[in-house]
Design a protein around this motif. Structure first.
Motif, PDB file in Angstrom:
ATOM      1  N   ILE A  38      -8.212 -48.968  49.224  1.00  0.00           N
ATOM      2  CA  ILE A  38      -8.750 -48.489  50.498  1.00  0.00           C
ATOM      3  C   ILE A  38      -7.767 -47.531  51.160  1.00  0.00           C
ATOM      4  CG2 ILE A  38      -9.384 -49.202  52.844  1.00  0.00           C
ATOM      5  CD1 ILE A  38     -10.487 -51.809  51.520  1.00  0.00           C
ATOM      6  N   LEU A  39      -6.500 -47.910  51.177  1.00  0.00           N
ATOM      7  CA  LEU A  39      -5.476 -47.046  51.751  1.00  0.00           C
ATOM      8  C   LEU A  39      -5.431 -45.717  51.014  1.00  0.00           C
ATOM      9  CD1 LEU A  39      -3.137 -46.426  53.645  1.00  0.00           C
ATOM     10  CD2 LEU A  39      -1.645 -47.729  52.113  1.00  0.00           C
ATOM     11  N   ASP A  40      -5.471 -45.738  49.700  1.00  0.00           N
ATOM     12  CA  ASP A  40      -5.478 -44.496  48.914  1.00  0.00           C
ATOM     13  C   ASP A  40      -6.652 -43.601  49.298  1.00  0.00           C
ATOM     14  OD1 ASP A  40      -3.210 -45.208  47.523  1.00  0.00           O
ATOM     15  OD2 ASP A  40      -4.290 -45.846  45.717  1.00  0.00           O
ATOM     16  N   ALA A  41      -7.819 -44.190  49.472  1.00  0.00           N
ATOM     17  CA  ALA A  41      -9.006 -43.410  49.817  1.00  0.00           C
ATOM     18  C   ALA A  41      -8.853 -42.750  51.190  1.00  0.00           C
ATOM     19  CB  ALA A  41     -10.244 -44.299  49.790  1.00  0.00           C
ATOM     20  N   VAL A  42      -8.299 -43.470  52.151  1.00  0.00           N
ATOM     21  CA  VAL A  42      -8.123 -42.905  53.483  1.00  0.00           C
ATOM     22  C   VAL A  42      -7.062 -41.809  53.465  1.00  0.00           C
ATOM     23  CG1 VAL A  42      -7.472 -43.415  55.875  1.00  0.00           C
ATOM     24  CG2 VAL A  42      -8.951 -44.990  54.625  1.00  0.00           C
ATOM     25  N   VAL A  43      -5.983 -42.018  52.735  1.00  0.00           N
ATOM     26  CA  VAL A  43      -4.947 -40.983  52.618  1.00  0.00           C
ATOM     27  C   VAL A  43      -5.527 -39.738  51.945  1.00  0.00           C
ATOM     28  CG1 VAL A  43      -2.760 -40.386  51.490  1.00  0.00           C
ATOM     29  CG2 VAL A  43      -2.993 -42.570  52.673  1.00  0.00           C
ATOM     30  N   ASN A  44      -6.328 -39.921  50.913  1.00  0.00           N
ATOM     31  CA  ASN A  44      -6.961 -38.778  50.251  1.00  0.00           C
ATOM     32  C   ASN A  44      -7.877 -38.030  51.215  1.00  0.00           C
ATOM     33  OD1 ASN A  44      -5.692 -39.208  47.802  1.00  0.00           O
ATOM     34  ND2 ASN A  44      -7.348 -40.463  46.988  1.00  0.00           N
ATOM     35  N   GLU A  45      -8.618 -38.744  52.029  1.00  0.00           N
ATOM     36  CA  GLU A  45      -9.483 -38.109  53.033  1.00  0.00           C
ATOM     37  C   GLU A  45      -8.657 -37.326  54.038  1.00  0.00           C
ATOM     38  OE1 GLU A  45     -13.002 -37.156  55.257  1.00  0.00           O
ATOM     39  OE2 GLU A  45     -12.570 -37.623  53.172  1.00  0.00           O
ATOM     40  N   TYR A  46      -7.541 -37.890  54.466  1.00  0.00           N
ATOM     41  CA  TYR A  46      -6.626 -37.218  55.393  1.00  0.00           C
ATOM     42  C   TYR A  46      -6.155 -35.882  54.803  1.00  0.00           C
ATOM     43  CZ  TYR A  46      -2.172 -36.391  57.814  1.00  0.00           C
ATOM     44  OH  TYR A  46      -1.123 -35.837  58.488  1.00  0.00           O
ATOM     45  N   TYR A  47      -5.694 -35.909  53.558  1.00  0.00           N
ATOM     46  CA  TYR A  47      -5.216 -34.676  52.936  1.00  0.00           C
ATOM     47  C   TYR A  47      -6.342 -33.678  52.687  1.00  0.00           C
ATOM     48  CZ  TYR A  47      -0.511 -36.459  52.474  1.00  0.00           C
ATOM     49  OH  TYR A  47       0.743 -36.930  52.761  1.00  0.00           O
ATOM     50  N   ARG A  48      -7.546 -34.185  52.406  1.00  0.00           N
ATOM     51  CA  ARG A  48      -8.689 -33.293  52.214  1.00  0.00           C
ATOM     52  C   ARG A  48      -8.997 -32.540  53.516  1.00  0.00           C
ATOM     53  NH1 ARG A  48     -13.595 -32.689  53.513  1.00  0.00           N
ATOM     54  NH2 ARG A  48     -13.770 -34.642  54.633  1.00  0.00           N
ATOM     55  N   ILE A  49      -8.951 -33.256  54.632  1.00  0.00           N
ATOM     56  CA  ILE A  49      -9.211 -32.632  55.930  1.00  0.00           C
ATOM     57  C   ILE A  49      -8.115 -31.627  56.274  1.00  0.00           C
ATOM     58  CG2 ILE A  49      -9.316 -33.089  58.413  1.00  0.00           C
ATOM     59  CD1 ILE A  49     -10.806 -35.716  57.656  1.00  0.00           C
ATOM     60  N   LEU A  50      -6.858 -32.002  56.031  1.00  0.00           N
ATOM     61  CA  LEU A  50      -5.757 -31.063  56.294  1.00  0.00           C
ATOM     62  C   LEU A  50      -5.906 -29.793  55.470  1.00  0.00           C
ATOM     63  CD1 LEU A  50      -2.525 -33.249  56.510  1.00  0.00           C
ATOM     64  CD2 LEU A  50      -3.833 -32.241  58.376  1.00  0.00           C
ATOM     65  N   LYS A  51      -6.258 -29.941  54.205  1.00  0.00           N
ATOM     66  CA  LYS A  51      -6.441 -28.782  53.332  1.00  0.00           C
ATOM     67  C   LYS A  51      -7.582 -27.908  53.846  1.00  0.00           C
ATOM     68  CE  LYS A  51      -7.405 -27.434  48.591  1.00  0.00           C
ATOM     69  NZ  LYS A  51      -7.797 -27.859  47.268  1.00  0.00           N
ATOM     70  N   HIS A  52      -8.670 -28.537  54.237  1.00  0.00           N
ATOM     71  CA  HIS A  52      -9.820 -27.807  54.747  1.00  0.00           C
ATOM     72  C   HIS A  52      -9.456 -27.026  56.010  1.00  0.00           C
ATOM     73  CE1 HIS A  52     -14.013 -26.878  55.455  1.00  0.00           C
ATOM     74  NE2 HIS A  52     -13.886 -27.324  56.690  1.00  0.00           N
ATOM     75  N   LYS A  53      -8.730 -27.666  56.924  1.00  0.00           N
ATOM     76  CA  LYS A  53      -8.319 -27.005  58.163  1.00  0.00           C
ATOM     77  C   LYS A  53      -7.372 -25.846  57.869  1.00  0.00           C
ATOM     78  CE  LYS A  53      -9.054 -30.775  61.384  1.00  0.00           C
ATOM     79  NZ  LYS A  53      -9.778 -30.212  62.493  1.00  0.00           N
ATOM     80  N   ALA A  54      -6.480 -26.023  56.898  1.00  0.00           N
ATOM     81  CA  ALA A  54      -5.552 -24.950  56.532  1.00  0.00           C
ATOM     82  C   ALA A  54      -6.301 -23.773  55.936  1.00  0.00           C
ATOM     83  CB  ALA A  54      -4.495 -25.467  55.562  1.00  0.00           C
ATOM     84  N   GLU A  55      -7.307 -24.059  55.114  1.00  0.00           N
ATOM     85  CA  GLU A  55      -8.104 -22.997  54.521  1.00  0.00           C
ATOM     86  C   GLU A  55      -8.899 -22.242  55.580  1.00  0.00           C
ATOM     87  OE1 GLU A  55     -10.380 -25.087  51.576  1.00  0.00           O
ATOM     88  OE2 GLU A  55      -8.724 -25.077  50.126  1.00  0.00           O
ATOM     89  N   GLU A  56      -9.384 -22.948  56.589  1.00  0.00           N
ATOM     90  CA  GLU A  56     -10.114 -22.303  57.685  1.00  0.00           C
ATOM     91  C   GLU A  56      -9.208 -21.350  58.452  1.00  0.00           C
ATOM     92  OE1 GLU A  56     -11.650 -25.458  60.114  1.00  0.00           O
ATOM     93  OE2 GLU A  56     -13.508 -25.607  58.954  1.00  0.00           O
ATOM     94  N   LYS A  57      -7.975 -21.752  58.685  1.00  0.00           N
ATOM     95  CA  LYS A  57      -7.026 -20.919  59.423  1.00  0.00           C
ATOM     96  C   LYS A  57      -6.547 -19.727  58.595  1.00  0.00           C
ATOM     97  CE  LYS A  57      -5.198 -24.430  62.483  1.00  0.00           C
ATOM     98  NZ  LYS A  57      -4.021 -25.209  62.896  1.00  0.00           N
ATOM     99  N   GLY A  58      -6.368 -19.961  57.294  1.00  0.00           N
ATOM    100  CA  GLY A  58      -5.799 -18.917  56.448  1.00  0.00           C
ATOM    101  C   GLY A  58      -6.824 -17.976  55.845  1.00  0.00           C
ATOM    102  N   GLY A  59      -8.037 -18.362  55.827  1.00  0.00           N
ATOM    103  CA  GLY A  59      -8.957 -17.536  55.080  1.00  0.00           C
ATOM    104  C   GLY A  59     -10.259 -17.366  55.712  1.00  0.00           C
TER     105      GLY A  59
END
Length: 59
Positions: A38-59
């Motif tokens: 469960i912890l792994d899944a939540v951490v993966n979701e956290y990083y997915r959101i961070l990546k998505h937000k970074a892509e929105e800002k950069g591209g």
């Protein structure tokens, strides 16, 4: 609180729960394994959101 802040709070709570379970039951207990997944899944979701937000800002 925002989505990332909520996830950080959840990650910390799950991490603390996992530590307590690990201390009391050991690494091979099924509940410890489930809590870890469960912890792994939540951490993966956290990083997915961070990546998505970074892509929105950069591209």
């Amino acid at each position: 609180m925002d989505e990332i802040g909520d996830l950080i709070k959840t990650i910390e709570e799950l991490r603390e729960r996992l530590e307590k379970l690990f201390e009391s039951r050991g690494a091979v207990d099924q509940e410890v394994m489930a809590a870890s997944q469960i912890l792994d899944a939540v951490v993966n979701e956290y990083y997915r959101i961070l990546k998505h937000k970074a892509e929105e800002k950069g591209g």
